[in-house]
Design an enzyme around this catalytic site. Structure first.
Site, PDB file in Angstrom:
ATOM      1  N   LYS A  29       0.844  -1.207   0.000  1.00 19.55           N
ATOM      2  CA  LYS A  29       0.000   0.000   0.000  1.00 19.55           C
ATOM      3  C   LYS A  29       0.874   1.251   0.000  1.00 19.55           C
ATOM      4  O   LYS A  29       1.997   1.250   0.506  1.00 19.55           O
ATOM      5  CB  LYS A  29      -0.958   0.035   1.195  1.00 19.55           C
ATOM      6  N   ASP A 156      -2.924  -1.015   9.556  1.00 21.12           N
ATOM      7  CA  ASP A 156      -3.069  -1.091   8.093  1.00 21.12           C
ATOM      8  C   ASP A 156      -3.654  -2.418   7.619  1.00 21.12           C
ATOM      9  O   ASP A 156      -3.938  -2.579   6.430  1.00 21.12           O
ATOM     10  CB  ASP A 156      -1.699  -0.910   7.417  1.00 21.12           C
TER      11      ASP A 156
END
Ligand code: C5P
Length: 318
Positions: A29, A156
């Site tokens: 990401k 996350d």
């Protein structure tokens, strides 16, 4: 191939009873916007972020076993402990507790996402492990349950289960998909020598803010959301913001040279990814990204270079 929008539980239905081994691919990401608010009582910072999953992947293969076994190869695999400090092991244990299963699996992790790089590599591996063991054990967790188990493993991790482009709130664990019109964005990732510790970078931001050496928090993600809707790379480039960047640059001043080199090579914009030290550059198209990657590779300002597109799906059986 599964699409960004295919719900995980639909895929799991397709894979129920599939012959072992189970293979799961998970992306890295980046943050198109990372707004960091105040430090909370629990030691986390309140954030408003726009997560974006890009096509640099780790892969977990899970097979049935009578114990828990983890092996690894690839990027930084020799530096990762194979004990409880490894998020893959933690993910197996947390899922086992949540579902009442014994924490048994033979896992192999193939890494391309570097460690401590600001790309959520460890969180990605945890997300992949949850999806793999859920399928291997046939536990069939629903979306809500999977998200809540994922949040226990790291801020996350829920996003890495979801993928695509998503808004993150709280400490980052509360995610909701961003429904932007379909378009692929082209990125170049400049990987650095060595990592940066996420807690160290957050601490450095607090220190800089205490002495007023960092700009005030970036505020809302509205600029990015509007830019995504316009589907114009130059507009998106102008909206990229990372509140952690001054802290990462303070701890690793040489990243300024990497950012300058990527801009000089013709990218539209460059920012530090998450807590760094990876720098990411938004490019006009695939040809522009290839040219920027070639120039960065010989610039002497980074260890390695990767091109990637986003958004891509999160942890998926494949
Ligand atoms: O959630 P995760 O374990 O990935 O976070 C690692 C560390 O990063 C936390 O212990 C905290 O020091 C810092 N962090 C933070 N605020 C956040 C997310 C992470 O301060 N929103």
């Amino acid at each position: 191939m599964p699409s960004v929008t295919e719900p995980l539980w639909e895929q799991e239905r397709r894979y129920q009873g599939a012959a072992s081994p189970v293979k799961v691919r998970v992306p890295a990401k980046i943050n198109l916007h990372l707004g960091v608010g105040p430090l909370r009582d629990d030691g986390y910072h309140e954030v408003t972020t726009v997560y974006h999953a890009v096509s640099l992947y780790d892969e977990i293969t899970a097979r049935p076993a009578e114990t828990l076994v983890l092996t690894m190869d690839g990027e930084g695999a020799d530096q990762l402990a194979l004990d409880e400090t490894n998020l893959v092991i933690r993910a197996v244990q947390v899922l086992a507790e949540a579902t009442g299963r014994p924490p048994h699996a033979r896992l192999h992790l193939r890494k391309q996402i570097p460690l401590a790089a600001g790309l959520a590599g460890g969180s990605a591996d945890a997300a992949a492990t949850l999806v793999a063991c859920d399928a291997l054990w046939g536990t069939g967790l629903g979306r809500e349950e999977l998200a809540s188990v994922a949040a226990r493993l790291g801020s996350d991790v829920p996003f890495l289960v979801l993928g695509g482009t998503a808004l993150g709130r709280g400490r980052g664990e509360q995610v909701s998909p961003v429904l932007a019109p379909g378009r692929a964005w082209h990125w170049v990732l400049a990987l650095a020598e060595g990592g940066l510790s996420t807690p160290d970078v957050y601490r450095e931001l607090d220190r800089l803010r205490a002495e007023d050496a960092a700009p005030p928090p970036a505020g809302s993600s509205d600029g990015i959301l509007a830019a995504l809707r316009q589907r114009d790379a130059a507009v998106l480039a102008a909206s990229l913001v990372n509140d952690l960047q001054p802290a990462a640059l303070s701890l690793r001043p040489s990243l300024r040279d990497t950012l300058d080199a990527g801009l000089a090579a013709g990218s539209l914009a460059g920012i530090v990814s998450g807590s760094g030290p990876t720098c990411v550059f938004l490019c006009r198209d695939a040809a522009n990204a290839d040219a920027v990657a070639r120039a960065l590779a010989t610039s002497g300002t980074c260890r390695a270079v990767r091109t990637a597109v986003g958004p891509v799906p999160g942890a998926r059986l494949g």
